[in-house]
Design an enzyme around this catalytic site. Structure first.
Site, PDB file in Angstrom:
ATOM      1  N   CYS A   1       0.851  -1.193   0.000  1.00 40.03           N
ATOM      2  CA  CYS A   1       0.000   0.000   0.000  1.00 40.03           C
ATOM      3  C   CYS A   1       0.884   1.239   0.000  1.00 40.03           C
ATOM      4  CB  CYS A   1      -0.917  -0.072   1.214  1.00 40.03           C
ATOM      5  SG  CYS A   1      -0.981   1.368   2.232  1.00 40.03           S
ATOM      6  N   GLU A   2       0.582   2.149  -0.924  1.00 42.31           N
ATOM      7  CA  GLU A   2       1.479   3.292  -1.081  1.00 42.31           C
ATOM      8  C   GLU A   2       1.323   4.336   0.024  1.00 42.31           C
ATOM      9  OE1 GLU A   2       0.601   4.764  -4.977  1.00 42.31           O
ATOM     10  OE2 GLU A   2      -1.033   6.046  -4.287  1.00 42.31           O
ATOM     11  N   HIS A   3       0.269   4.222   0.810  1.00 41.59           N
ATOM     12  CA  HIS A   3       0.087   5.192   1.889  1.00 41.59           C
ATOM     13  C   HIS A   3       0.922   4.867   3.118  1.00 41.59           C
ATOM     14  CE1 HIS A   3      -4.076   6.105   0.021  1.00 41.59           C
ATOM     15  NE2 HIS A   3      -3.158   6.913  -0.442  1.00 41.59           N
ATOM     16  N   HIS A   4       1.058   3.569   3.410  1.00 43.45           N
ATOM     17  CA  HIS A   4       1.755   3.173   4.638  1.00 43.45           C
ATOM     18  C   HIS A   4       2.954   2.268   4.398  1.00 43.45           C
ATOM     19  CE1 HIS A   4      -2.478   4.037   5.870  1.00 43.45           C
ATOM     20  NE2 HIS A   4      -1.880   4.635   6.876  1.00 43.45           N
TER      21      HIS A   4
ATOM     22  N   GLN B   1      -5.053  -0.286  -4.558  1.00 42.23           N
ATOM     23  CA  GLN B   1      -5.708  -1.457  -5.157  1.00 42.23           C
ATOM     24  C   GLN B   1      -6.504  -1.068  -6.407  1.00 42.23           C
ATOM     25  OE1 GLN B   1      -7.512  -4.275  -2.424  1.00 42.23           O
ATOM     26  NE2 GLN B   1      -8.957  -4.917  -4.009  1.00 42.23           N
TER      27      GLN B   1
ATOM     28  N   HIS C   1      -5.569  -5.545   3.414  1.00 45.02           N
ATOM     29  CA  HIS C   1      -4.570  -4.489   3.612  1.00 45.02           C
ATOM     30  C   HIS C   1      -4.064  -4.531   5.047  1.00 45.02           C
ATOM     31  CE1 HIS C   1      -5.434  -1.970  -0.105  1.00 45.02           C
ATOM     32  NE2 HIS C   1      -6.274  -2.976  -0.189  1.00 45.02           N
TER      33      HIS C   1
ATOM     34  N   CYS D   1      -2.418  -2.399   6.475  1.00 49.74           N
ATOM     35  CA  CYS D   1      -2.574  -1.094   7.136  1.00 49.74           C
ATOM     36  C   CYS D   1      -3.931  -0.976   7.824  1.00 49.74           C
ATOM     37  CB  CYS D   1      -2.368   0.058   6.151  1.00 49.74           C
ATOM     38  SG  CYS D   1      -3.590   0.156   4.849  1.00 49.74           S
TER      39      CYS D   1
HETATM   40  N1  LIG Z   1      -8.808   3.672  -1.738  1.00 50.17           N
HETATM   41  C1  LIG Z   1      -7.756   3.065  -1.186  1.00 50.17           C
HETATM   42  N2  LIG Z   1      -7.371   3.429   0.044  1.00 50.17           N
HETATM   43  C2  LIG Z   1      -6.319   2.783   0.575  1.00 50.17           C
HETATM   44  C3  LIG Z   1      -5.606   1.790  -0.083  1.00 50.17           C
HETATM   45  N3  LIG Z   1      -4.623   1.346   0.737  1.00 50.17           N
HETATM   46  C4  LIG Z   1      -4.723   2.061   1.873  1.00 50.17           C
HETATM   47  N4  LIG Z   1      -5.771   2.929   1.785  1.00 50.17           N
HETATM   48  C5  LIG Z   1      -6.319   3.911   2.711  1.00 50.17           C
HETATM   49  O1  LIG Z   1      -5.584   5.088   2.657  1.00 50.17           O
HETATM   50  C6  LIG Z   1      -6.106   5.918   3.678  1.00 50.17           C
HETATM   51  C7  LIG Z   1      -5.060   6.909   4.154  1.00 50.17           C
HETATM   52  O2  LIG Z   1      -5.735   7.732   5.061  1.00 50.17           O
HETATM   53  P1  LIG Z   1      -5.050   8.869   5.941  1.00 50.17           P
HETATM   54  O3  LIG Z   1      -6.110   9.470   6.796  1.00 50.17           O
HETATM   55  O4  LIG Z   1      -4.284   9.771   5.040  1.00 50.17           O
HETATM   56  O5  LIG Z   1      -3.986   8.059   6.790  1.00 50.17           O
HETATM   57  P2  LIG Z   1      -4.129   7.438   8.251  1.00 50.17           P
HETATM   58  O6  LIG Z   1      -4.286   8.532   9.260  1.00 50.17           O
HETATM   59  O7  LIG Z   1      -2.970   6.530   8.458  1.00 50.17           O
HETATM   60  O8  LIG Z   1      -5.493   6.626   8.110  1.00 50.17           O
HETATM   61  P3  LIG Z   1      -6.043   5.400   8.964  1.00 50.17           P
HETATM   62  O9  LIG Z   1      -5.649   4.150   8.233  1.00 50.17           O
HETATM   63  O10 LIG Z   1      -7.527   5.587   8.969  1.00 50.17           O
HETATM   64  O11 LIG Z   1      -5.431   5.455  10.345  1.00 50.17           O
HETATM   65  C8  LIG Z   1      -6.610   4.952   4.728  1.00 50.17           C
HETATM   66  O12 LIG Z   1      -8.021   5.121   4.807  1.00 50.17           O
HETATM   67  C9  LIG Z   1      -6.288   3.575   4.161  1.00 50.17           C
HETATM   68  O13 LIG Z   1      -7.252   2.589   4.494  1.00 50.17           O
HETATM   69  C10 LIG Z   1      -6.021   1.432  -1.396  1.00 50.17           C
HETATM   70  O14 LIG Z   1      -5.459   0.580  -2.067  1.00 50.17           O
HETATM   71  N5  LIG Z   1      -7.104   2.110  -1.896  1.00 50.17           N
HETATM   72 ZN   LIG Z   2      -2.176   1.658   3.756  1.00 49.60          ZN
END
Ligand SMILES: Nc1nc2c(ncn2[C@@H]2O[C@H](COP(=O)(O)OP(=O)(O)OP(=O)(O)O)[C@@H](O)[C@H]2O)c(=O)[nH]1
Ligand SMILES: [Zn+2]
Length: 210
Positions: A100-103, A142, A170, A172
C-alpha cells in the site's frame, strides 16, 4: 474494441506505463535511511541483531518494488492463435502481494482475470499472472492495480472484453489504525463488451466465483 469504459472510474486516466530506471545507489540510500529510522526510534543500529538490518531492508524494498523497473505489458506480447477459440479465458485465484502506497505495508490478495479474445489472439496463461505480479510489485493503490491490469490486456491483446476483480487484505487496516483484521477490499474493472453487457459480465463473475 471500442473505447474502453471502466466499471470503477468512468474517466480512467491513461496510466503511465514506462518502467523507471533504478538509481545506481538505490540500495545504499535506502539502507542509510533505514539506519536513520532505527536511530530515530532510539535503537542502537550497531547492536548485533540490527547491524545488518538496513542492508536487509534495502534489499527487501528493491525486491518488493521490482515491478517499478519493468514494463509488465511486455509479458503479453508473446502471443499465439488458438483455432478459433471463441469463448472467454479466465484465470482466477492468482495470488498477489503488493504494498500500500500510503503506509508501505503489505497487501495480500487474489486476482481474477478474464478476457474475451478477438480473432483467437491469445497469450500464455502464466503471462496473465506475470502481468499481475509486475504491477503489484510497486507502491500501489488497489484501484490503480486493478485498472492497470485491465488496461494492459485491452491494449496489448485487443480483446472484445476484459474483466479484472481483485480481493485484497490491507495490513494497514489489520495491524494498525482501525485494526480491522480480515476485512477484504474488492475492486473491479470491466472494459469493452463486459462494460456494457451486464448479463455477460454476470456470467463471467459467477465463473470467477465458482
Ligand atoms: N482507496 C484506497 N485506500 C487505501 C488503499 N490502501 C490504503 N488505503 C487507505 O488510505 C487511507 C489513508 O488515510 P489517511 O487518513 O491519510 O492516513 P491514516 O491517518 O494513516 O489513516 P487510517 O488508516 O484511517 O489510520 C486509509 O483510509 C487507508 O485505508 C487502497 O489501495 N485504496
Ligand atoms: Zn495503507
Amino acid at each position: 474494441m471500442q473505447q474502453p469504459a471502466s466499471l470503477m472510474t468512468s474517466s480512467a486516466a491513461q496510466i503511465k506505463e514506462d518502467a523507471l530506471i533504478r538509481p545506481a545507489d538505490a540500495q545504499e540510500r535506502i539502507a542509510r535511511n533505514v539506519r536513520e529510522i532505527l536511530v530515530a526510534l532510539g535503537e542502537d543500529p550497531e547492536r548485533e541483531g540490527l547491524k545488518e538490518t538496513p542492508q536487509r531492508v534495502a534489499k527487501m524494498y528493491l525486491e518488493i518494488f521490482s515491478g517499478l523497473y519493468e514494463d509488465p505489458q511486455e509479458h503479453l506480447k508473446k502471443q499465439f492463435s488458438a483455432d478459433q477459440h471463441g469463448g472467454a479465458v479466465i484465470v482466477k485465484d492468482i495470488r498477489f502481494q503488493s504494498t500500500c502506497e500510503h503506509h508501505l505495508l503489505p497487501v495480500y490478495g487474489v486476482a481474477h482475470v478474464a478476457y474475451l479474445p478477438d480473432g483467437g489472439r491469445l497469450t500464455g496463461l502464466s503471462k496473465l499472472a506475470r502481468l499481475v505480479e509486475g504491477y503489484a510489485r510497486r507502491p500501489q493503490l488497489q484501484e490503480r492495480l486493478t485498472d492497470q491490469i485491465a488496461q494492459a490486456i485491452a491494449k496489448i491483446l485487443s480483446p472484445k472484453a476484459v474483466l479484472v476483480v481483485l480481493e485484497g487484505e490491507h495490513m494497514c487496516m489489520s495491524l494498525r489504525g482501525v485494526r480491522s483484521p480480515g476485512s477484504k477490499t474488492v475492486t473491479s474493472a470491466a472494459l469493452g463488451r463486459w462494460a456494457e453487457n451486464l448479463q455477460e459480465r454476470q456470467e463471467i463473475l459467477s465463473l470467477m466465483k465458482s
